[in-house]
Design an enzyme around this catalytic site. Sequence first.
Site, PDB file in Angstrom:
ATOM      1  N   ARG A 325       0.821  -1.208   0.000  1.00  0.00           N
ATOM      2  CA  ARG A 325       0.000   0.000   0.000  1.00  0.00           C
ATOM      3  C   ARG A 325       0.860   1.266   0.000  1.00  0.00           C
ATOM      4  O   ARG A 325       0.460   2.295  -0.559  1.00  0.00           O
ATOM      5  CB  ARG A 325      -0.993   0.008   1.160  1.00  0.00           C
ATOM      6  CG  ARG A 325      -2.060   1.090   1.040  1.00  0.00           C
ATOM      7  CD  ARG A 325      -3.217   0.893   1.996  1.00  0.00           C
ATOM      8  NE  ARG A 325      -4.234   0.011   1.454  1.00  0.00           N
ATOM      9  CZ  ARG A 325      -5.296   0.417   0.728  1.00  0.00           C
ATOM     10  NH1 ARG A 325      -5.472   1.708   0.470  1.00  0.00           N
ATOM     11  NH2 ARG A 325      -6.156  -0.446   0.275  1.00  0.00           N
ATOM     12  N   GLU A 728      -9.489   5.904   6.815  1.00  0.00           N
ATOM     13  CA  GLU A 728      -8.051   6.158   6.736  1.00  0.00           C
ATOM     14  C   GLU A 728      -7.628   7.436   6.022  1.00  0.00           C
ATOM     15  O   GLU A 728      -6.657   8.071   6.428  1.00  0.00           O
ATOM     16  CB  GLU A 728      -7.368   4.969   6.047  1.00  0.00           C
ATOM     17  CG  GLU A 728      -7.416   3.696   6.855  1.00  0.00           C
ATOM     18  CD  GLU A 728      -7.062   2.480   6.004  1.00  0.00           C
ATOM     19  OE1 GLU A 728      -7.852   2.159   5.090  1.00  0.00           O
ATOM     20  OE2 GLU A 728      -6.013   1.879   6.234  1.00  0.00           O
TER      21      GLU A 728
END
Lengths: 779, 494
Positions: A325, A728
């Site tokens: 990520r 997030e």
Amino acid sequence: MRLEDATGEETGGLRRVRQPLPHDSAARHVTGEAVYVDDIREPAGTLHVVPGWARDATRGRIISLDLDAVRAAPGVVAVLTGADVPGKNDVSPALGDEPMFVEEEIEFWGQPVFAVVATTREAARHAERKARFEIEALAPVLTVEDAVSADTTVLPDYQFRKGSPETGLATARQRLEGSLQIGGQEHFYLEGQVSLAVPGEDGDMFVHTSSQHPSETQHVIARVLGVPDAAVTVEVRRMGGGFGGKESQANHWAGIAAVAARVTGHPCKMRLDRDDDMIMTGKRHDFRADWVLGHDENGLVRAIDMRFFARCGYSADLSLGVVDRAMFHADSSYFYPDALIHSRRLKTNTCSNTAFRGFGGPQGMLAAELMMDTLAIRLGIDPLDIRKRNFYRDGRDVTPFGMKVEEHATLHAVVDELEESSDYRARREAIAVFNSTSPILKKGLALTPVKFGISFTLKHLNQAGALVHLYTDGSIHLNHGGTEMGQGLFQKVAQIVAEEFGVSLDRVKITATHTGKVPNTGPTAASSGTDLNGMAAKIAAEKIRARLVAFACERFQVEPDAISFQDNGVRIGEETISLGQLAREAHMARIQLSATGFYATPGITWDRPSASGQPFFYFAYGAACSEVTIDTMTGEMRVDRVDILHDVGQSLNPAIDIGQIEGGFVQGMGWLTTEELVWDDSGRLRTHAPSTYKIPTASDVPEDFRVKLFGSTGNPSPTVYRSKAVGEPPVMLAISVFSAIHDAVASLNPGEVPELDAPATPEEILKAVSHMKRSRARA
Amino acid sequence: MRQELRFLHRGKVVELADVRPTETVLDYLRLRRGLVGTKEGCGEGDCGACTVAIGRLVEGRLVYQPVNSCIQFLGMLDGAELVTVEDLAQDGRLHPVQQAMVDCHGSQCGFCTPGFIMSLFTLYHAPDAPPTRKTVTDWLAGNLCRCTGYRPIVDAAMEACFQVADDAFSRRAEETTAALVEMASDPHDLRLGDKDRFFAAPASLDALAALCEAHPDATIVAGATDVGLWVTKQLRDLPQVIWLGRVRDFEKVEETPGGVLLGAGATFSDTHAFMARIDPDLGELWRRIGSRQVRASGTVCGNIANGSPIGDSPPALIALGATLELRKGAASRTVALEDFFIDYGKQDRAPGEIVTGLYVPRLDPNHAFRCFKISKRFDQDITAVLCALRLTLADGTITEARLAFGGMAATPRRAAKAELALIGARPDQPASWAAALKALGDDFDPISDMRASDAYRREVARALLAKSLVEIGGTPDERTRVTGLRGGETSNAA
């Protein structure tokens, strides 16, 4: 700030979603009635478990372990070691590399070797310290640099390649390079790790735990007990914070509690002391990011070569996805015509780093933003102009991993609006004037974008289930695989179900996540909780509603479009009856009033081995503009003002979304400023309590804090009520604070790039300032 | 001799005889009473999740203070009212601070919330607190929230806390006051336990001195903000605890013509206004010591007696020329504070001897004073470097300097070489004090730890001396500081 102003949109006939309702447990939070695992009234005979570890070993072979004094201590019922684990001595999520109790080699300072079970927690804690170890010390590998030179990794290297980065860099007009150290972060969920295991008949085990991933906790417990998954039930009503720190990290303690319960036959509770929690559990990965960038004279990026070195700790845990990520976000919002993005997952003798809100994304994005700042300083162009020039746009819209960025218009709109509303250009000028007349204090300003990919990059996790019951009094039992850690998931999903049935929220009973109700779930993570579980619950509710409609059509001889669910009733033609009455009649007619819902995110085609396909369903966007003042004598820093504009699609609950945005921003700001993890030379974590590890307090949040939801016309992707994930992405809004500090330091010697690593503590800022002053003096 | 603990809870006097010497209030609530609304977040008084309110009489007035129940010993409740999060809602109606927290979306995970509620409850009952966000953020510095980013909590406080208190507690304040007066009138010493293991709370200074002399190994406790951690974190067994909290007049703070005299029981909260009147920097230092919870319990004399190498208050008090009063049995003596700190963990205090008070001289008109605290986080953090300077000036020239630092050596200490070099310098002439900055390098040899490196400590110590002189030399502090302006905070955005 008034929430009506913040949403900036119509609710379009919807009654339950789009409303700024309070958290479902708000009234119980404020009265202390909300029950966390440690608050559950203990069954009679409950014993307490404490982990045992060697305080003078970072890495070493266990020669001998003397637990006699522990066993003999008052209140001790049992002492457990690896030999007592009935099943497999492994609590890892998948790879078999995390022993519940070390049997041979201790791999980090704090790794559990045994556990004490006693009649009280206090007795267990006292007894634990009586263990005597003989350990043959081995040289620990501690830092990124240590691990690079020892060539130790937990997983293979991985990279994305786009075009020909070598040619791109070779033919670029100019090249820049840099290296950035990025610190880790302790989750500091206010409720520490805790589990209560209650043994049942026939090898059954029921475990209350504080886990973001009850299914995995169930599987790990079954593994350590050596029983089928079906013998283990895990329940989670709520967590006192998670932030990724309970995605895999709850398993260990739940597993020990279960083994203790099996061995003693008593209910067993394990609640970690805060210091043990901070010492033993994983944190956000610290990184080193090295980069080379080729660009033209206008600051347009031609090619990049980025290399990420992640300190993973002693085991793999979730490092595969975390570092992936980081790579997926190494572009931030910028188009790289040619790119090489390389990553290493380094093994060190430290706690095993794990998921933390953003899951590697923040580290990747921070590196990209620092590249933009560097480029701007070198070319003498405003950093916002450099950023905008490099944004994804038509024809320049393919990421380094081959996915097309379709929704770049939202990125542009968000940044343009914030530039205007934050008065960026005028403040830029005012700050230049201030700095020219202020020798000690210097101001900095930065406006940075966020583009965050939504979906688990591990494809199979993009699924969810729900279970909805309609009872014959019209009340609704709602259950799904998502867990509540404070983010408001339960309320959002309840709003969705209430919307489907046209009832008020008090008719929807929110129930604890339970592996016996909805099985084989993914973790509540990757910001996807509402996207997945909200959709699954909607599907379940729709099934029941469809059955009721079919029944009512027959019973009342009307067409389906004559039936609507609203105001706690069902309108059938000209008549309205209560939902309970319809449910009763349907029940008498033997119509099933319970349904499961299942949802799998469409369009996810990512194939990791070939690094191709589409990893994300969509992107969430946002932008933040931060102004700071630094003290060039001491390195102290103050955040003066923050403006945020964030895209949540069409909000399911604007109050909860604003809460996620503000909370995520402040948490990200802590990561980049005051929160410093310090290990000593022998690998012992020195910051393992709030006395030494400093998360933001109320006064660290600027008084001038302007947060708004972007006026979206809805997620172009078909998400639940066209909302967007929000957990997030806001963390990365805080990069604007770091970038503003960088900007303030840069003002000391125009044209020179500050050497500022994260976190920007006063000491780090002063170091960067001193460096700038020295080089200016030399010039 | 009284052998039962007595405190007020829910309008009734609770009497307890079986109290272990270091049993905490939190364990009492959660384990003994099953009152699990109060949470344990850290077990060391840093996160505030365990905050409860303690009602006491201050000069006859009922005052509620927030306290970290995880490190407060149960015996310390003697004579006080205990209020927990379960006690606020009445007849199914939320308390105003609870309702405001719901309305403002002030909770997410909810685990810190009971602690915030109790801190807000004490602010709700603080009639003199200025209604500003600054008041609120300071009041909440000891409550950590990891979810919300605090904005909605501060909003809730602004909405609920600055109105005339009208709740069950204000309505029964008279009865509460009467009950507290009644308990306080007990002239007897308190002793819980037996001769080997006890929690003792003498009612007079003579009784305290005698008890300490008789039990030289006993642990003397004032606020327990440090000693509490010996128990919860170091798992030390403290069989004999002597608490100062009942010694009559020990909490007194007196202004004398030349200064301020603090009793050994005077907390940081009790003394804050007095210190702020000596100098705004001293007031700001006091504000940044611990949190409101810590300052409500922790005493200035305890901070000194305990001998921390950082010890936020000692460097400032040394610069001011404070003196310490001690007593052993019947014998009293006075020492200059700087002489009390002998070495790391070693103080000039004999076994059985107790600190009874502290005298802090006020500044003269020809004095200039500055004090700075450097830490990673502004609020509720332990100091990396603390600098305090008192200059005596004649026509702008320094005739005497008292310069003390914390965090630079094993004890809080004066910088003798730099002090000497300052004599004859003029703050408004930087060249005249260059030698003092250089000399400071020879005064200290600091260590590196998790708070700061030795290099940073050296550099910042020099910077703080320079900053003090620049300011005394006439540069306004809004040009030199990002925090703690001497005239109060202002808006900062460009």
